[in-house]
Design a protein around this motif. Structure first.
Motif, PDB file in Angstrom:
ATOM      1  N   GLY A  24       0.787  -1.198   0.163  1.00  0.00           N
ATOM      2  CA  GLY A  24      -0.241  -0.073   0.003  1.00  0.00           C
ATOM      3  C   GLY A  24       0.812   1.390  -0.035  1.00  0.00           C
ATOM      4  N   MET A  25       1.885   1.373   0.680  1.00  0.00           N
ATOM      5  CA  MET A  25       2.670   2.686   1.091  1.00  0.00           C
ATOM      6  C   MET A  25       3.666   2.789  -0.312  1.00  0.00           C
ATOM      7  SD  MET A  25       3.517   5.182   2.556  1.00  0.00           S
ATOM      8  CE  MET A  25       2.870   4.681   4.245  1.00  0.00           C
TER       9      MET A  25
ATOM     10  N   LEU B 103       3.538   6.114  -2.418  1.00  0.00           N
ATOM     11  CA  LEU B 103       4.884   6.817  -2.807  1.00  0.00           C
ATOM     12  C   LEU B 103       4.780   6.944  -4.263  1.00  0.00           C
ATOM     13  CD1 LEU B 103       7.180   5.668   0.069  1.00  0.00           C
ATOM     14  CD2 LEU B 103       5.803   7.718   0.056  1.00  0.00           C
ATOM     15  N   ARG B 104       4.772   5.770  -4.798  1.00  0.00           N
ATOM     16  CA  ARG B 104       4.906   5.993  -6.430  1.00  0.00           C
ATOM     17  C   ARG B 104       3.831   6.684  -7.132  1.00  0.00           C
ATOM     18  NH1 ARG B 104       6.413   6.975 -10.367  1.00  0.00           N
ATOM     19  NH2 ARG B 104       6.986   5.738 -12.331  1.00  0.00           N
ATOM     20  N   TRP B 105       2.730   6.878  -6.576  1.00  0.00           N
ATOM     21  CA  TRP B 105       1.681   7.564  -7.008  1.00  0.00           C
ATOM     22  C   TRP B 105       1.735   9.208  -6.796  1.00  0.00           C
ATOM     23  CZ3 TRP B 105      -3.562   8.298  -4.453  1.00  0.00           C
ATOM     24  CH2 TRP B 105      -4.480   9.272  -5.343  1.00  0.00           C
ATOM     25  N   ARG B 106       1.981   9.524  -5.450  1.00  0.00           N
ATOM     26  CA  ARG B 106       1.844  10.835  -4.930  1.00  0.00           C
ATOM     27  C   ARG B 106       3.151  11.419  -4.736  1.00  0.00           C
ATOM     28  NH1 ARG B 106      -3.079  12.448  -2.981  1.00  0.00           N
ATOM     29  NH2 ARG B 106      -2.043  14.742  -3.061  1.00  0.00           N
ATOM     30  N   GLU B 107       4.171  10.797  -4.396  1.00  0.00           N
ATOM     31  CA  GLU B 107       5.592  11.335  -4.127  1.00  0.00           C
ATOM     32  C   GLU B 107       6.672  10.591  -4.831  1.00  0.00           C
ATOM     33  OE1 GLU B 107       6.451  12.174  -0.043  1.00  0.00           O
ATOM     34  OE2 GLU B 107       4.146  12.351   0.399  1.00  0.00           O
TER      35      GLU B 107
ATOM     36  N   GLY C 163      10.044   9.268  -6.301  1.00  0.00           N
ATOM     37  CA  GLY C 163      11.369   9.497  -6.198  1.00  0.00           C
ATOM     38  C   GLY C 163      11.607   9.303  -4.519  1.00  0.00           C
ATOM     39  N   GLN C 164      10.584   9.205  -3.759  1.00  0.00           N
ATOM     40  CA  GLN C 164      10.785   8.976  -2.522  1.00  0.00           C
ATOM     41  C   GLN C 164      11.340   7.777  -2.047  1.00  0.00           C
ATOM     42  OE1 GLN C 164      10.461  11.061   0.449  1.00  0.00           O
ATOM     43  NE2 GLN C 164      10.473  12.645  -1.281  1.00  0.00           N
ATOM     44  N   ILE C 165      10.802   6.478  -2.847  1.00  0.00           N
ATOM     45  CA  ILE C 165      11.384   5.250  -2.362  1.00  0.00           C
ATOM     46  C   ILE C 165      12.830   5.312  -2.746  1.00  0.00           C
ATOM     47  CG2 ILE C 165      11.074   2.844  -3.532  1.00  0.00           C
ATOM     48  CD1 ILE C 165       8.192   3.139  -3.707  1.00  0.00           C
ATOM     49  N   THR C 166      13.229   5.742  -3.797  1.00  0.00           N
ATOM     50  CA  THR C 166      14.973   5.647  -4.241  1.00  0.00           C
ATOM     51  C   THR C 166      15.726   6.452  -2.952  1.00  0.00           C
ATOM     52  OG1 THR C 166      14.191   6.061  -6.488  1.00  0.00           O
ATOM     53  CG2 THR C 166      16.474   6.503  -5.853  1.00  0.00           C
ATOM     54  N   GLU C 167      14.809   7.642  -2.285  1.00  0.00           N
ATOM     55  CA  GLU C 167      15.695   8.194  -1.381  1.00  0.00           C
ATOM     56  C   GLU C 167      15.782   7.544  -0.162  1.00  0.00           C
ATOM     57  OE1 GLU C 167      16.979  11.222  -1.585  1.00  0.00           O
ATOM     58  OE2 GLU C 167      16.610  11.432  -3.672  1.00  0.00           O
ATOM     59  N   VAL C 168      14.688   6.543   0.017  1.00  0.00           N
ATOM     60  CA  VAL C 168      14.628   5.809   1.392  1.00  0.00           C
ATOM     61  C   VAL C 168      15.762   4.653   1.022  1.00  0.00           C
ATOM     62  CG1 VAL C 168      13.499   4.288   2.532  1.00  0.00           C
ATOM     63  CG2 VAL C 168      12.244   6.032   1.895  1.00  0.00           C
ATOM     64  N   ILE C 169      15.929   4.315  -0.138  1.00  0.00           N
ATOM     65  CA  ILE C 169      16.761   3.258  -0.445  1.00  0.00           C
ATOM     66  C   ILE C 169      18.599   3.768  -0.335  1.00  0.00           C
ATOM     67  CG2 ILE C 169      18.040   1.629  -2.231  1.00  0.00           C
ATOM     68  CD1 ILE C 169      15.110   1.323  -3.199  1.00  0.00           C
ATOM     69  N   ARG C 170      18.541   5.211  -0.666  1.00  0.00           N
ATOM     70  CA  ARG C 170      19.987   5.756  -0.678  1.00  0.00           C
ATOM     71  C   ARG C 170      20.066   5.847   0.902  1.00  0.00           C
ATOM     72  NH1 ARG C 170      19.127  10.359  -5.219  1.00  0.00           N
ATOM     73  NH2 ARG C 170      19.360   8.989  -6.961  1.00  0.00           N
TER      74      ARG C 170
END
Length: 211
Positions: free
Chosen positions: A117-118, A122-126, A128-135
């Motif tokens: 769900g998250m 994040l992919r829909w509304r924000e 690039g955030q998933i990539t930032e978390v991975i970094r």
């Protein structure tokens, strides 16, 4: 809720989740609480409300209680209270003798749904955030691991005992937070906070004796 100016007020209303968990437990699982235990739980909720009733944040707009933060806080209380009961109900439906296995399977299912769900949100509304978390994995991994262990402890407790009792005893996290703030960070405690802590401490001790 974190983005609201009246954040403190919203959190205050969120704290009634313990009482709602007692009601939901009776409604959905047929698990009531004894009158003495309900009194102890109510005393703890009162203590938390006293602690949470901090002065209004500077710059807050609108009425103190009738605002968006209040609605969000009450919504959190309803959802968190219901989740506790539904998690317990889920563990009770798993046909495994080992308590840890039942709680682990339920937690895995819950985390999987939250992850999907998250990730979608994040992919829909924000983007690039998933990539930032991975970094930032070196920091994020410790938050995730500690959160996972905490959730596993909650789910195991839900498997063993009435969700309302678990939620009520879980209020000791507030006592631990205040102990850390005073002893480690040297922060001063307001008189109302001391009164609220006293109520909450008595509530926890009474629940332990009653259970």
């Amino acid at each position: 809720l974190f983005q609201q100016r009246n954040f403190t007020i919203g959190i205050t209303f969120k704290k009634v989740e313990v009482l709602l968990a007692a009601g939901f437990g009776l409604l959905f699982l047929g698990e009531g609480v004894s009158l003495p235990a309900l009194g102890a739980i109510s005393l703890g909720v009162l203590g938390v409300l006293i602690i949470s009733d901090a002065p209004q944040v500077a710059g807050s707009e609108g009425p103190r209680f009738f605002n968006k933060a209040t609605a969000l806080g009450l919504s959190c209380a309803v959802l968190f209270g219901a989740c506790a009961v539904f998690y317990r109900g889920a563990t009770l439906h798993i046909s495994a003798a080992d308590v840890f296995a039942r709680s682990s399977v339920t937690l895995m299912a819950a985390i999987s749904m939250q992850f999907l769900g998250m990730a979608f949100y994040l992919r829909w509304r924000e983007p690039g955030q998933i990539t930032e978390v991975i970094r930032a994995w070196r920091v994020a991994i410790w938050v995730g691991l500690l959160s996972l262990l905490g959730s596993l402890a909650w789910f195991t407790a839900f498997t063993l005992q009435n969700a309302a009792y678990v939620k009520a005893l879980g209020q000791v996290e507030i006592l631990a937070s205040f102990a850390i703030s005073v002893c480690v960070f040297g922060e001063k405690m307001r008189r109302s906070e001391a009164v609220g802590i006293a109520f909450l401490s008595v509530s926890v001790v009474l629940l332990i004796l009653l259970l």
